[in-house]
Enzyme design. Structure first.
Site, PDB file in Angstrom:
ATOM      1  NE  ARG A 186      -3.483  -0.085   2.667  1.00  0.00           N
ATOM      2  CZ  ARG A 186      -4.634  -0.253   2.032  1.00  0.00           C
ATOM      3  NH1 ARG A 186      -5.123   0.719   1.269  1.00  0.00           N
ATOM      4  NH2 ARG A 186      -5.307  -1.383   2.129  1.00  0.00           N
ATOM      5  NE  ARG A 245      -7.257  -0.733  -4.114  1.00  0.00           N
ATOM      6  CZ  ARG A 245      -7.406  -2.039  -4.110  1.00  0.00           C
ATOM      7  NH1 ARG A 245      -7.391  -2.694  -2.959  1.00  0.00           N
ATOM      8  NH2 ARG A 245      -7.592  -2.722  -5.220  1.00  0.00           N
ATOM      9  CG  LEU A 299      -5.905   7.898   0.332  1.00  0.00           C
ATOM     10  CD1 LEU A 299      -5.907   9.413   0.157  1.00  0.00           C
ATOM     11  CD2 LEU A 299      -5.625   7.210  -0.990  1.00  0.00           C
ATOM     12  CG  ASN A 339     -13.904   9.902   1.400  1.00  0.00           C
ATOM     13  OD1 ASN A 339     -14.252   9.704   0.229  1.00  0.00           O
ATOM     14  ND2 ASN A 339     -13.922   8.970   2.325  1.00  0.00           N
ATOM     15  CB  THR A 340     -18.389  11.752  -0.969  1.00  0.00           C
ATOM     16  OG1 THR A 340     -17.951  10.675  -1.829  1.00  0.00           O
ATOM     17  CG2 THR A 340     -18.107  13.082  -1.625  1.00  0.00           C
ATOM     18  CG  HIS A 341     -18.883   7.339   4.356  1.00  0.00           C
ATOM     19  ND1 HIS A 341     -18.216   6.218   3.923  1.00  0.00           N
ATOM     20  CD2 HIS A 341     -19.705   6.941   5.346  1.00  0.00           C
ATOM     21  CE1 HIS A 341     -18.638   5.172   4.635  1.00  0.00           C
ATOM     22  NE2 HIS A 341     -19.525   5.584   5.502  1.00  0.00           N
ATOM     23  CB  SER A 371     -20.863  12.343   5.830  1.00  0.00           C
ATOM     24  OG  SER A 371     -21.896  11.888   6.682  1.00  0.00           O
ATOM     25  CG  ASP A 423      -9.048  11.574  10.368  1.00  0.00           C
ATOM     26  OD1 ASP A 423      -9.530  11.877  11.467  1.00  0.00           O
ATOM     27  OD2 ASP A 423      -9.326  10.503   9.764  1.00  0.00           O
ATOM     28  N   GLY A 447      -7.769   8.211  10.138  1.00  0.00           N
ATOM     29  CA  GLY A 447      -8.682   7.116  10.482  1.00  0.00           C
ATOM     30  C   GLY A 447      -9.503   6.688   9.276  1.00  0.00           C
ATOM     31  CG  ASP A 454     -15.173   6.616   5.939  1.00  0.00           C
ATOM     32  OD1 ASP A 454     -15.565   5.438   5.798  1.00  0.00           O
ATOM     33  OD2 ASP A 454     -14.646   7.277   5.026  1.00  0.00           O
TER      34      ASP A 454
HETATM   35  C1  GRF Z   1     -20.253   6.785  -3.396  1.00  0.00           C
HETATM   36  O1  GRF Z   1     -21.436   6.578  -2.647  1.00  0.00           O
HETATM   37  C2  GRF Z   1     -19.091   7.037  -2.488  1.00  0.00           C
HETATM   38  O2  GRF Z   1     -19.390   7.810  -1.351  1.00  0.00           O
HETATM   39  C3  GRF Z   1     -18.739   5.643  -2.077  1.00  0.00           C
HETATM   40  O3  GRF Z   1     -18.870   4.870  -3.262  1.00  0.00           O
HETATM   41  C4  GRF Z   1     -19.820   5.507  -4.092  1.00  0.00           C
HETATM   42  C5  GRF Z   1     -19.131   5.808  -5.402  1.00  0.00           C
HETATM   43  O4  GRF Z   1     -20.103   5.986  -6.365  1.00  0.00           O
HETATM   44  N1  GRF Z   1     -17.403   5.565  -1.527  1.00  0.00           N
HETATM   45  P1  GRF Z   1     -19.656   6.546  -7.818  1.00  0.00           P
HETATM   46  O5  GRF Z   1     -18.411   5.767  -8.223  1.00  0.00           O
HETATM   47  O6  GRF Z   1     -19.371   8.006  -7.651  1.00  0.00           O
HETATM   48  O7  GRF Z   1     -20.854   6.286  -8.689  1.00  0.00           O
END
Ligand code: GRF
Length: 200
Positions: A64, A90, A92, A106-108, A135, A140, A142, A144
């Site tokens: 990694r 992945r 990081l 990041n989006t979650h 979210s 960071d 951790g 998420d």
């Molecule tokens: C999103 O919901 C993202 O938050 C999560 O995986 C999904 C990716 O969707 N980690 P896409 O590749 O943008 O369609």
């Protein structure tokens, strides 16, 4: 004008939403490169918008950390002001987070700190909750666990499977992501302050 590099692993529907938003003349950020850890379908969106792509195949590296070093070299070559993980599946390496924090978000697909990790949508269904969410956070060290920049609740409906719920979450994620990038670009969000506040 804030320059943004986006990292993906999959379909890139959230990337596409950001590409569309950034093509508006009054949007204060522009996407300058899209990278992935595998030959992601989402590269097609970058190519459609004429945005350069780079591939750093995780499986071709012995660790990694070695993968992270090459990813860091590629990112440094583009010198983005902001790195956006949008479907990057992945974790990081610490040294990459160190290098880019706090200018990496990041989006979650969950209402953090609920349901962190790679299966947030599946975990919400398994937990039988009536609502989950989306979210946008600062990355960071951790999983998420970074400072939350934006989040919004999304209902879980009877009969939802993971795909149906995820497709209901994604439009919310996209709207939050587009708005957070806009607010970072316009100075409404100060990532250094958000990170300092979280670690105080
Ligand atoms: C999103 O919901 C993202 O938050 C999560 O995986 C999904 C990716 O969707 N980690 P896409 O590749 O943008 O369609």
């Amino acid at each position: 004008m804030l320059t943004v590099a986006v990292l993906i692993s999959g379909a890139g529907s959230n990337l596409r939403a950001l590409l569309e938003a950034a093509s508006a003349p009054d949007y204060p950020a522009r996407i300058i490169a899209v990278g992935a850890d595998r030959d992601a379908a989402g590269f097609a969106h970058a190519e459609e918008f004429g945005i350069p792509t780079f591939l750093v195949p995780f499986r071709q590296f012995e660790s990694r950390e070695a993968w992270g070093r090459e990813l860091g070299v590629q990112l440094a070559a583009w010198k983005p002001d902001l790195v956006v993980l949008s479907g990057m599946m992945r974790l990081l390496p610490a040294e990459l987070v160190e290098r880019w924090a706090p200018n990496i978000i990041n989006t979650h697909p969950a209402y953090l700190p609920e349901f962190p990790g790679a299966h947030g949508v599946r975990d919400a269904i398994a937990a039988g909750v009536a609502q989950t969410g989306a979210s946008v956070i600062v990355v960071d060290h951790g999983v998420d666990s970074g400072p939350i920049l934006a989040q919004e609740r999304v209902p879980v409906l009877p009969g939802d499977d993971e795909a149906a719920l995820h497709e209901r979450i994604k439009p919310v994620e996209r709207r939050l992501l587009i708005d957070v990038v806009r607010r970072i670009a316009s100075g409404d969000i100060d990532l250094a302050a958000a990170s300092a506040e979280a670690s105080s």
